[in-house]
Design a protein around this motif. Structure first.
Motif, short mmCIF file in Angstrom:
data_model
loop_
_atom_site.label_atom_id
_atom_site.label_comp_id
_atom_site.label_asym_id
_atom_site.label_seq_id
_atom_site.Cartn_x
_atom_site.Cartn_y
_atom_site.Cartn_z
N LEU A 10 28.80 38.63 36.21
CA LEU A 10 28.20 37.61 35.38
C LEU A 10 28.24 38.04 33.93
O LEU A 10 27.88 39.17 33.60
N ARG A 11 28.71 37.14 33.05
CA ARG A 11 28.68 37.39 31.61
C ARG A 11 27.68 36.40 31.02
O ARG A 11 27.89 35.18 31.09
N TYR A 12 26.61 36.91 30.48
CA TYR A 12 25.58 36.05 29.89
C TYR A 12 26.03 35.57 28.52
O TYR A 12 26.50 36.36 27.71
N GLU A 13 25.88 34.27 28.28
CA GLU A 13 26.19 33.69 26.98
C GLU A 13 25.08 32.72 26.61
O GLU A 13 24.54 32.04 27.48
N PRO A 14 24.76 32.62 25.33
CA PRO A 14 23.70 31.69 24.91
C PRO A 14 23.99 30.24 25.28
O PRO A 14 23.09 29.46 25.53
N THR A 15 25.25 29.88 25.32
CA THR A 15 25.63 28.49 25.60
C THR A 15 25.85 28.23 27.09
O THR A 15 26.17 27.12 27.48
N GLY A 16 25.71 29.23 27.92
CA GLY A 16 25.93 29.08 29.37
C GLY A 16 26.63 30.29 29.93
O GLY A 16 27.53 30.84 29.30
N SER A 29 40.27 36.69 35.00
CA SER A 29 40.01 35.29 34.66
C SER A 29 38.52 35.10 34.43
O SER A 29 37.70 35.96 34.74
N ASP A 30 38.18 33.92 33.89
CA ASP A 30 36.82 33.60 33.49
C ASP A 30 36.51 32.20 34.01
O ASP A 30 37.35 31.30 33.89
N HIS A 31 35.31 32.00 34.62
CA HIS A 31 35.00 30.72 35.28
C HIS A 31 33.58 30.26 34.99
O HIS A 31 32.70 31.08 34.77
N PRO A 32 33.34 28.95 35.07
CA PRO A 32 31.99 28.43 34.80
C PRO A 32 31.00 28.65 35.95
O PRO A 32 29.80 28.61 35.73
N THR A 33 31.48 28.85 37.18
CA THR A 33 30.60 29.05 38.32
C THR A 33 31.07 30.24 39.16
O THR A 33 32.25 30.60 39.14
N LYS A 34 30.12 30.80 39.91
CA LYS A 34 30.45 31.89 40.83
C LYS A 34 31.44 31.41 41.89
O LYS A 34 32.36 32.12 42.28
N GLU A 35 31.23 30.17 42.34
CA GLU A 35 32.11 29.61 43.37
C GLU A 35 33.55 29.46 42.86
O GLU A 35 34.50 29.78 43.57
#
Length: 132
Positions: A10-16, A29-35
């Protein structure tokens, strides 16, 4: 079946928050959800790398019994059969419930070793996860 284990972090970001797939120490790669990250790992022909620890129901660790988590979510359990016709075999169960389609493959079974049982939990989770 000896597919590589790949980590999701998990990479924490202020915007999500974002979920990174890390292979051999590098971000793949980088993704918006764990799934979505788990699906990317599946598409690479690999399996998620769960965190394993001894099962503890509040009275101390249970012998030959381990639980798997992925970023804080319980995804499975393995334990050694102590008695009966399957004595010394390992049972495994993938028990994730969020965004997982349990009908794609068997979600529990038996294995000859602890390592094979753990591999099955990780592999089945990776095969069944969906991004909804």
């Amino acid at each position: 079946m000896n597919e590589p284990r790949i980590t999701i972090r998990l990479r924490y970001e202020p915007t999500g928050n974002r979920y990174q797939v890390v292979r051999d120490g590098s971000i793949a790669s980088d993704h918006p959800t764990k799934e979505a990250a788990a699906i990317a790992i599946r598409e690479m022909g690999s399996r998620v790398a769960a965190e394993w620890e001894r099962t503890d129901f509040g009275r101390g660790p249970v012998p030959a019994d381990f639980c798997a988590t992925l970023l804080g979510e319980g995804i499975g359990r393995i334990m050694k059969v102590q008695h009966g016709p399957r004595e010394n075999e390992w049972t495994w169960a993938m028990n994730a419930h969020r965004n997982v389609n349990a009908f794609k493959t068997a979600t529990h079974g038996h294995a000859d070793s602890k390592e094979e049982a753990a591999r099955m939990v990780e592999w089945v989770y990776t095969q069944c996860v969906e991004d909804r």
